[in-house]
Design a protein around this motif. Structure first.
Motif, PDB file in Angstrom:
ATOM      1  N   THR A  42      52.544  68.767   0.518  1.00 11.96           N
ATOM      2  CA  THR A  42      53.340  67.771  -0.195  1.00 11.96           C
ATOM      3  C   THR A  42      54.532  68.417  -0.887  1.00 11.96           C
ATOM      4  O   THR A  42      55.638  67.862  -0.900  1.00 11.96           O
ATOM      5  CB  THR A  42      52.466  67.036  -1.228  1.00 11.96           C
ATOM      6  N   LEU A  43      54.337  69.600  -1.459  1.00 10.12           N
ATOM      7  CA  LEU A  43      55.434  70.284  -2.145  1.00 10.12           C
ATOM      8  C   LEU A  43      56.537  70.659  -1.158  1.00 10.12           C
ATOM      9  O   LEU A  43      57.734  70.541  -1.468  1.00 10.12           O
ATOM     10  CB  LEU A  43      54.912  71.532  -2.862  1.00 10.12           C
ATOM     11  N   ILE A  44      56.174  71.100   0.032  1.00 13.19           N
ATOM     12  CA  ILE A  44      57.177  71.424   1.053  1.00 13.19           C
ATOM     13  C   ILE A  44      57.956  70.178   1.450  1.00 13.19           C
ATOM     14  O   ILE A  44      59.191  70.181   1.519  1.00 13.19           O
ATOM     15  CB  ILE A  44      56.506  72.065   2.284  1.00 13.19           C
ATOM     16  N   TYR A  45      57.235  69.078   1.697  1.00 12.06           N
ATOM     17  CA  TYR A  45      57.917  67.844   2.087  1.00 12.06           C
ATOM     18  C   TYR A  45      58.802  67.322   0.968  1.00 12.06           C
ATOM     19  O   TYR A  45      59.883  66.764   1.220  1.00 12.06           O
ATOM     20  CB  TYR A  45      56.887  66.784   2.496  1.00 12.06           C
ATOM     21  N   LEU A  46      58.371  67.493  -0.269  1.00  9.71           N
ATOM     22  CA  LEU A  46      59.182  67.075  -1.404  1.00  9.71           C
ATOM     23  C   LEU A  46      60.486  67.871  -1.451  1.00  9.71           C
ATOM     24  O   LEU A  46      61.579  67.298  -1.622  1.00  9.71           O
ATOM     25  CB  LEU A  46      58.400  67.260  -2.705  1.00  9.71           C
ATOM     26  N   ASN A  47      60.402  69.175  -1.292  1.00  9.44           N
ATOM     27  CA  ASN A  47      61.614  69.991  -1.332  1.00  9.44           C
ATOM     28  C   ASN A  47      62.511  69.722  -0.130  1.00  9.44           C
ATOM     29  O   ASN A  47      63.741  69.734  -0.252  1.00  9.44           O
ATOM     30  CB  ASN A  47      61.247  71.476  -1.409  1.00  9.44           C
ATOM     31  N   ASN A  48      61.922  69.454   1.028  1.00  7.89           N
ATOM     32  CA  ASN A  48      62.735  69.097   2.197  1.00  7.89           C
ATOM     33  C   ASN A  48      63.453  67.762   1.979  1.00  7.89           C
ATOM     34  O   ASN A  48      64.614  67.588   2.366  1.00  7.89           O
ATOM     35  CB  ASN A  48      61.860  68.998   3.444  1.00  7.89           C
ATOM     36  N   ALA A  49      62.755  66.804   1.348  1.00 11.25           N
ATOM     37  CA  ALA A  49      63.370  65.501   1.076  1.00 11.25           C
ATOM     38  C   ALA A  49      64.519  65.638   0.089  1.00 11.25           C
ATOM     39  O   ALA A  49      65.529  64.924   0.188  1.00 11.25           O
ATOM     40  CB  ALA A  49      62.318  64.526   0.536  1.00 11.25           C
ATOM     41  N   LYS A  50      64.391  66.538  -0.860  1.00 14.33           N
ATOM     42  CA  LYS A  50      65.472  66.773  -1.821  1.00 14.33           C
ATOM     43  C   LYS A  50      66.723  67.302  -1.117  1.00 14.33           C
ATOM     44  O   LYS A  50      67.845  67.011  -1.522  1.00 14.33           O
ATOM     45  CB  LYS A  50      65.017  67.751  -2.902  1.00 14.33           C
ATOM     46  N   ILE A  51      66.528  68.084  -0.063  1.00 16.51           N
ATOM     47  CA  ILE A  51      67.667  68.602   0.709  1.00 16.51           C
ATOM     48  C   ILE A  51      68.344  67.466   1.476  1.00 16.51           C
ATOM     49  O   ILE A  51      69.564  67.402   1.574  1.00 16.51           O
ATOM     50  CB  ILE A  51      67.209  69.692   1.696  1.00 16.51           C
ATOM     51  N   GLY A  52      67.506  66.564   2.004  1.00 19.57           N
ATOM     52  CA  GLY A  52      68.043  65.438   2.757  1.00 19.57           C
ATOM     53  C   GLY A  52      68.787  65.909   3.995  1.00 19.57           C
ATOM     54  O   GLY A  52      68.327  66.769   4.739  1.00 19.57           O
ATOM     55  N   SER A  53      69.978  65.356   4.189  1.00 21.54           N
ATOM     56  CA  SER A  53      70.789  65.712   5.357  1.00 21.54           C
ATOM     57  C   SER A  53      71.782  66.824   5.051  1.00 21.54           C
ATOM     58  O   SER A  53      72.633  67.152   5.886  1.00 21.54           O
ATOM     59  CB  SER A  53      71.542  64.477   5.865  1.00 21.54           C
ATOM     60  N   ASN A  54      71.694  67.404   3.856  1.00 15.88           N
ATOM     61  CA  ASN A  54      72.607  68.476   3.488  1.00 15.88           C
ATOM     62  C   ASN A  54      72.331  69.735   4.316  1.00 15.88           C
ATOM     63  O   ASN A  54      71.244  69.916   4.864  1.00 15.88           O
ATOM     64  CB  ASN A  54      72.479  68.818   1.999  1.00 15.88           C
ATOM     65  N   ARG A  55      73.306  70.592   4.379  1.00 17.25           N
ATOM     66  CA  ARG A  55      73.139  71.849   5.100  1.00 17.25           C
ATOM     67  C   ARG A  55      72.001  72.662   4.486  1.00 17.25           C
ATOM     68  O   ARG A  55      71.831  72.710   3.265  1.00 17.25           O
ATOM     69  CB  ARG A  55      74.438  72.658   5.040  1.00 17.25           C
ATOM     70  N   ALA A  56      71.220  73.299   5.341  1.00 14.47           N
ATOM     71  CA  ALA A  56      70.125  74.145   4.888  1.00 14.47           C
ATOM     72  C   ALA A  56      69.846  75.196   5.946  1.00 14.47           C
ATOM     73  O   ALA A  56      70.232  75.050   7.118  1.00 14.47           O
ATOM     74  CB  ALA A  56      68.863  73.322   4.618  1.00 14.47           C
ATOM     75  N   TYR A  57      69.201  76.267   5.541  1.00 19.86           N
ATOM     76  CA  TYR A  57      68.714  77.260   6.487  1.00 19.86           C
ATOM     77  C   TYR A  57      67.310  76.837   6.916  1.00 19.86           C
ATOM     78  O   TYR A  57      66.405  76.731   6.077  1.00 19.86           O
ATOM     79  CB  TYR A  57      68.691  78.646   5.851  1.00 19.86           C
ATOM     80  N   ASN A  58      67.145  76.577   8.193  1.00 25.33           N
ATOM     81  CA  ASN A  58      65.866  76.081   8.704  1.00 25.33           C
ATOM     82  C   ASN A  58      64.951  77.244   9.084  1.00 25.33           C
ATOM     83  O   ASN A  58      65.355  78.141   9.831  1.00 25.33           O
ATOM     84  CB  ASN A  58      66.096  75.194   9.927  1.00 25.33           C
TER      85      ASN A  58
END
Length: 461
Positions: free
Chosen positions: A51-67
């Protein structure tokens, strides 16, 4: 999703919120609603790393990120292994992203279930290398890690195996790295300990699992390293895999005879799947002779089940008490690390990490798998940060090269800095531990306590 009951046995409301958040994010790209639902779920169960991973991914949204892809064994065997890895990965992601990310760019993690199976790992690896990933961290067993490593290497995608100690992973440099201490390091420390502790032992029994490269490698290296102390005829090997095939739960007569009438050394190198049987054999031999010298492996007996404090009949000791193992990490030897302090003592981190409102994992245990996974993600984060200083849009090759630069180092879950060699192995050292009785909250329990060759006995509480 990881079965929520395995991570946090709680209310139906938690399951509803977590499932809704997943639906918003995966099918609709509705990150705001996904973030709200994952936050609700995490507030109800802050013990769940997924859940914590999904929460942090949702905070990123569609913004640029290192996958970064994180393959873990969710459906392959013990789900606890996956949960421990996810705790390490998620804690590192949460700290990194809430501390400004990498020059303002966050880390997005993709959880993948590799079933701890070679075929699945190859399929996953082939999919990952063709997608927009900066690195891969994960896989559990050595054979699964090796199956995927060849594919990552061919595609020049940096892969850090946080758990596997398999030496043959070194065949896939310069893109494949091993964070855990190598089997050579583990055997060297176990050899030193064994030679210090031996008295009149003339026989060596080694239990291993022939279908698992990790245990087979340890078996061969230990037998070779002790060749000057034990003759070839005095070393007997027992294959857990053969026992399973023959559906045999009985000890060999030669072992029973040695335990009853002499004083053998017995070493256990089980696979993850044969660890339970190894503990049963330890109980059986210690019931015959409570003083027999028993030595464990580097990982698969470094588990909570080993700390069962059942007492040997007509003895004051527990069955596993006194057994020595050679893992790469122990919490008592790493109290000053940010990883441990964020779990046990967040007050000491409030100035540096103001987002920390409560300790991670609600006081639940973490083990070496969580610590190594945390360190792996911190390593990749630092490598990307180093690469970005030279190239604002670093390539996969740039990231791999950054890991082996002479000035590269991280602390991760350890007290001492860690670096990577060009051979792909890290400088993590072995921390010998002993199963020791301790007093906690006015009750006695067993714990893995750090020891040294100079002081191999259980430390005083």
């Amino acid at each position: 999703l990881v079965d929520y009951e395995e991570a946090c046995p709680t209310s139906e409301a938690f399951e509803i919120a977590k499932t809704a958040g997943s639906a918003f994010m995966s099918s609709r790209n509705d990150y705001e609603n996904a973030k709200d639902d994952f936050q609700k779920a995490y507030d109800m169960c802050s013990n769940d790393p997924e859940t914590l991973i999904y929460l942090n991914n949702a905070k990123i949204g569609s913004n640029r990120a290192y996958n970064v892809a994180i393959p873990v064994p969710i459906s392959g065997g013990d789900i606890g292994n996956a949960l421990m890895m996810l705790r390490g990965f998620s804690q590192a992601q949460d700290i990194i992203n809430n501390s400004g990310g990498i020059a303002g760019v966050s880390l997005r993690l993709l959880i993948v279930d590799d079933n701890d199976a070679q075929a699945t790992a190859r399929q996953i690896a082939n999919s990952i290398v063709g997608s927009d990933f900066s690195a891969v961290l994960g896989h559990w067993s050595s054979d699964t890690s090796k199956a995927a490593a060849e594919i990552y290497s061919q595609s020049a995608l940096t892969f850090i195996a946080p758990i596997s100690i398999f030496d043959k992973l070194g065949d896939y440099t310069p893109y494949v790295f091993r964070l855990n201490a190598t089997s050579a390091k583990g055997i060297e420390e176990l050899k030193k300990y064994i030679l210090n502790e031996l008295t009149n032992q003339q026989e060596l029994f080694i239990f291993f699992d022939s279908i698992n490269p990790y245990t087979a490698e340890l078996k061969e290296k230990l037998a070779k390293s002790l060749g000057d102390r034990f003759s070839r005829n005095s070393i007997e090997f027992t294959d857990f895999n053969s026992q399973f095939q023959m559906q045999s739960d009985t000890l060999a007569e030669s072992l029973i005879d040695a335990v009853e009438n002499r004083n053998p050394l017995i070493v256990f190198f089980p696979s993850n799947k044969s660890a339970k049987r190894a503990l049963e054999v330890i109980k059986e031999v210690r019931a015959i002779n409570s003083e027999v010298l028993v030595v464990g492996d580097m990982a698969n007996l470094y588990i909570a089940e080993t700390l069962n404090d059942e007492i040997i009949e007509n003895s004051a000791n527990s069955y596993t008490e006194g057994m020595v193992l050679a893992p790469a990490w122990n919490i008592d030897a790493s109290r000053s690390s940010i990883f441990v302090r964020a779990i046990e003592n967040i007050d000491s981190l409030k100035d540096e990490y103001p987002h920390l409102e409560a300790p991670y994992w609600q006081g639940s245990d973490v083990n070496y798998a969580a610590a190594l996974s945390y360190t792996a993600l911190e390593s990749i984060s630092e490598a990307i940060k180093t690469a970005v200083q030279e190239n604002s849009n670093p390539t996969r090759a740039d990231i791999a090269e950054a890991l082996v630069k002479s000035d590269f180092e991280v602390n991760g879950a350890f007290q001492e800095p860690i670096t990577f060699r060009k051979t792909g192995e890290s400088t993590i050292a072995i921390q010998l531990v002993r199963v020791c009785p301790t007093q906690e909250n006015n009750s006695s329990k067993l714990k893995f306590k750090p020891i040294s060759l100079d002081s191999p006995q259980c430390p005083l509480d």
